[in-house]
Scaffold this motif. Structure first.
Motif, PDB file in Angstrom:
ATOM      1  N   VAL A  95       0.663  -1.432  -0.012  1.00 38.69           N
ATOM      2  CA  VAL A  95       0.039   0.086   0.158  1.00 38.69           C
ATOM      3  C   VAL A  95       1.110   1.052  -0.066  1.00 38.69           C
ATOM      4  O   VAL A  95       1.894   1.215   0.810  1.00 38.69           O
ATOM      5  CB  VAL A  95      -0.821   0.058   1.412  1.00 38.69           C
ATOM      6  N   GLU A  96       0.590   2.293  -0.657  1.00 37.14           N
ATOM      7  CA  GLU A  96       1.186   3.512  -1.038  1.00 37.14           C
ATOM      8  C   GLU A  96       0.204   4.642  -0.655  1.00 37.14           C
ATOM      9  O   GLU A  96      -0.688   4.597  -1.494  1.00 37.14           O
ATOM     10  CB  GLU A  96       2.041   3.477  -2.404  1.00 37.14           C
ATOM     11  N   PHE A 125       4.035   1.020   2.694  1.00 35.53           N
ATOM     12  CA  PHE A 125       4.105  -0.197   3.633  1.00 35.53           C
ATOM     13  C   PHE A 125       4.758  -1.341   3.017  1.00 35.53           C
ATOM     14  O   PHE A 125       4.201  -1.805   2.303  1.00 35.53           O
ATOM     15  CB  PHE A 125       2.368  -0.511   4.342  1.00 35.53           C
ATOM     16  N   ARG A 126       5.683  -1.814   3.830  1.00 32.42           N
ATOM     17  CA  ARG A 126       6.527  -2.892   3.194  1.00 32.42           C
ATOM     18  C   ARG A 126       5.854  -3.863   3.818  1.00 32.42           C
ATOM     19  O   ARG A 126       5.301  -4.122   4.905  1.00 32.42           O
ATOM     20  CB  ARG A 126       7.680  -2.842   3.561  1.00 32.42           C
ATOM     21  N   VAL A 127       5.750  -5.263   2.859  1.00 31.64           N
ATOM     22  CA  VAL A 127       5.095  -6.297   3.453  1.00 31.64           C
ATOM     23  C   VAL A 127       5.611  -6.647   4.640  1.00 31.64           C
ATOM     24  O   VAL A 127       6.964  -7.200   4.678  1.00 31.64           O
ATOM     25  CB  VAL A 127       5.155  -7.254   2.142  1.00 31.64           C
ATOM     26  N   LEU A 136      -8.579   6.595   6.116  1.00 27.73           N
ATOM     27  CA  LEU A 136      -8.133   6.636   4.554  1.00 27.73           C
ATOM     28  C   LEU A 136      -7.848   5.147   4.222  1.00 27.73           C
ATOM     29  O   LEU A 136      -7.869   4.500   3.012  1.00 27.73           O
ATOM     30  CB  LEU A 136      -7.618   7.742   4.353  1.00 27.73           C
ATOM     31  N   LEU A 137      -6.848   4.556   4.848  1.00 21.42           N
ATOM     32  CA  LEU A 137      -6.290   3.547   4.627  1.00 21.42           C
ATOM     33  C   LEU A 137      -7.273   2.124   4.484  1.00 21.42           C
ATOM     34  O   LEU A 137      -7.183   1.498   3.431  1.00 21.42           O
ATOM     35  CB  LEU A 137      -5.115   3.028   5.598  1.00 21.42           C
ATOM     36  N   LEU A 142      -2.657   3.664  -3.418  1.00 21.99           N
ATOM     37  CA  LEU A 142      -2.600   2.475  -4.154  1.00 21.99           C
ATOM     38  C   LEU A 142      -2.133   1.245  -3.386  1.00 21.99           C
ATOM     39  O   LEU A 142      -1.662   1.072  -2.484  1.00 21.99           O
ATOM     40  CB  LEU A 142      -1.369   2.775  -5.178  1.00 21.99           C
ATOM     41  N   LEU A 143      -2.952   0.286  -4.130  1.00 20.91           N
ATOM     42  CA  LEU A 143      -2.591  -1.162  -3.416  1.00 20.91           C
ATOM     43  C   LEU A 143      -1.973  -1.869  -4.836  1.00 20.91           C
ATOM     44  O   LEU A 143      -2.769  -2.069  -5.830  1.00 20.91           O
ATOM     45  CB  LEU A 143      -4.101  -1.751  -2.999  1.00 20.91           C
TER      46      LEU A 143
END
Length: 624
Positions: free
Chosen positions: A378-379, A402-404, A424-425, A437-438
């Motif tokens: 997610v960005e 967010f890093r996995v 929002l997330l 973005l996903l």
């Protein structure tokens, strides 16, 4: 925000259109509901006519030819029809009572579905929720709105058939000739004029009086709704809610509640509805009763005059008097109920205004890829957001990825934008500017519900159900018992389960529905249960908003030392005011005045000496 309340009723065309929509709405929610109610009304209206006609024929035969076969036939017919109609009526009424008893359930389901389907931004807005509260308050104190509609529409059908039956049984009254000696007798003409005039008077004046009463009642609806709100809280909730019991006793809030209720209650001696009953409502009701009695007298006079001059037998007197009175009452009811339906349309429009609140969030259509490796990224890309109706930004130019498998802590003072960031997330709101973005795709393009399924969230004001333990954690009647137990163990509930869950996963939480079997749960236990529920969902992202706020220091330490076991390969995001919890996270994002002003590890941020270090030192001083 819905239509402004009209002082005048809607036109008949508008009334028809609005009530037609409500009928379709109710029929979709509960198919067959109106069919049963209509059947009951028709049977109850026509049954007296059948008895009236057969009894009249029996009396005519008894006072005239007295043929035994004919008398026996009419007796058997009356008994048979009475028995059949009695059985049918009893069965239909039972079915109708059952259907009517479930009415509140499907009515609440209509409103519940709307609340669930509504954009969260509007469900989170007090202005929209107040629309529903006003609708429900109006229904509770006066029945106006859909409850009144479901009551009046079958009555309108009954009134219509009452008119048809009255016409069928009274039409011959005006065509049957009297004896030759009485033809042209002025008294008959006077009786006819009085009877017809009395019926017309009731038809014209009764609806006018009913309309005047309805207007007066509708004008007082706001005061009644407001008074009912005060009474509901200060007359009931204040004493019935267990969480208020201590405050009520310590501060004698019961005395305050009595004073407030006495000032605001619409039904007291000085209340608006008592004044209405003494004034316009009482007067219009009294005048209506006088008109009805006068009309009955005129009808009796004309029917008896025709019978006196040989137009028909004694038995037919009961038929025609009963038929004419029912006809007049039916016509009066038809017009009066029509006026009530028209007056009620003001409140039905408020229902439609609420149900017609448009959704503005794009729901998307793309399917979220189901990845067993949980490789979701997610960005936030230059995201800014302000709440509807506000000029101030809650978030400004937020950019991060967010890093996995990362454990991210989100910290900051109250009002810094942390909770807005989470909303929002999870796509409870859409950004005002920028994009989220996903896997490099704007999340607005994904199917809304599918995107939300990627997240498990423990909100700060989470809610558990008054239901069995296993169903609470799985949020389902059917669940995997081993999986539930595993999630509870990860959340630190193994010992609690062994000692307090006396019926295992069937142990009911809370005591509102079952005071004997239900168990009380502390705030810390609730928080662990909420964490277990989030783990059972097994989503790729785990979001915890103040996950240890209700825990004691030892329980908090236990949760965080077992953090890796709890999170496993999920991407975890924490909102916390206790900065000690941040030490267990891979990265910390510091929010201030809607912006991310710092980002890094616990040690790195402390060394930088910025906002995070300021917050850390402010808390740490109380532990030294």
């Amino acid at each position: 925000m819905g239509s402004e309340k009209k002082k005048e009723p809607f036109s008949w065309k508008q009334t028809w259109q609005i009530n037609k929509r409500i009928y379709r709405l109710c029929s979709r929610a509960k198919p067959g509901f109106f069919a049963g109610r209509f059947a009951v009304q028709v049977l109850e209206v026509l049954s007296p006519y059948v008895t009236l006609y057969c009894s009249a024929q029996f009396l005519n035969e008894l006072t005239a030819a007295r043929r035994r076969e004919a008398l026996l036939w009419w007796v058997l017919l009356i008994l048979g029809l009475t028995a059949v109609m009695g059985v049918a009526g009893s069965l239909l009424r039972r079915l109708d009572e059952s259907a009517n008893g479930m009415k509140s359930f499907w009515l609440n389901w209509i409103y519940g579905q709307k609340a669930l389907d509504m954009d969260f931004s509007k469900a989170d807005d007090a202005r929209y929720s107040d629309q529903l509260v006003q609708i429900l308050q109006t229904s509770n104190f006066s029945g106006h709105g859909i409850p009144n509609f479901t009551y009046q529409l079958p009555r309108l059908t009954g009134a219509f058939f009452k008119v048809l039956g009255g016409i069928a049984l009274s039409a011959s009254l005006f065509t049957l000739p009297v004896e030759p000696r009485a033809q042209g007798l002025p008294m008959l003409k006077v009786g006819l004029v009085l009877a017809v005039g009395g019926i017309l008077g009731v038809l014209v004046l009764s609806p006018m009086l009913a309309d005047k009463s309805i207007r007066a009642w509708n004008a007082a609806a706001e005061a009644g709704r407001s008074g009912n709100r005060f009474f509901s809280f200060y007359g009931y909730q204040l004493y019935a809610e267990e969480k208020r019991a201590m405050d009520v006793r310590i501060y004698r809030q019961d005395l305050y509640g009595q004073e407030v209720d006495s000032v605001n209650n619409s039904w007291t001696g000085d209340g608006i509805f008592v004044k209405l009953n003494r004034g316009v409502l009482g007067i219009t009701h009294g005048v209506t009763q006088v008109l009805s009695q006068m009309m009955m007298g005129f009808v009796y006079l004309y029917v008896c005059l025709k019978a006196w001059y040989g137009a028909f037998g004694v038995g037919s007197v009961t038929q025609y008097v009963g038929a004419l009175l029912s006809l007049a009452n039916g016509l009066s009811e038809l017009l009066s109920i029509g006026a009530e339906i028209r007056g009620n349309t003001v409140f039905l429009k408020q229902v439609l205004d609420y149900l017609d609140i448009p959704n503005e969030m794009y729901q998307g259509s793309l399917t979220v890829e189901k990845r067993s490796d949980r490789q979701y990224e997610v960005e936030f890309r230059d995201v800014s957001f302000r709440y509807p109706g506000s000029e101030e930004y809650a978030l400004r130019h937020v950019s991060m990825k967010f890093r996995v498998g990362e454990k991210l802590a989100v910290v900051g003072q109250n009002g810094s934008g942390k909770t807005t960031f989470i909303k929002l997330l999870c796509r409870l709101y859409d950004p005002t500017e920028g994009e989220i973005l996903l896997n490099d795709i704007d999340i607005r393009k994904y199917d809304y519900r599918e995107y939300m399924s990627v997240f498990s969230v423990v909100f700060q004001d989470f809610q558990l159900l008054d239901a069995p333990l296993g169903q609470n954690i799985a949020a389902s009647l059917r669940y995997d018992e081993d999986r539930v137990l595993a999630c509870m163990e990860k959340a630190g509930l193994k010992e609690w389960y062994q000692t307090k869950a006396v019926r295992g996963l069937e142990t009911r939480l809370y005591q509102h529905q079952d005071a004997e079997e239900g168990i009380l749960v502390s705030g810390g236990e609730e928080q662990k249960l909420a964490i277990a529920r989030s783990l059972y969902r097994d989503a790729a992202f785990l979001v915890l908003d103040e996950p240890t706020a209700a825990l004691d220091p030892m329980s908090e330490y236990e949760v965080y030392t077992r953090l890796n076991d709890i999170v496993e390969d999920k991407t975890a995001i924490y909102i916390s005011h206790r900065l000690s919890s941040c030490r267990f996270c891979d990265e910390i994002a510091v929010f201030h005045q809607g912006q991310v002003i710092e980002k890094g590890s616990h040690e790195g941020l402390l060394a930088r000496g910025g906002k995070y270090a300021e917050l850390w030192n402010a808390q740490a001083q109380y532990y030294v």
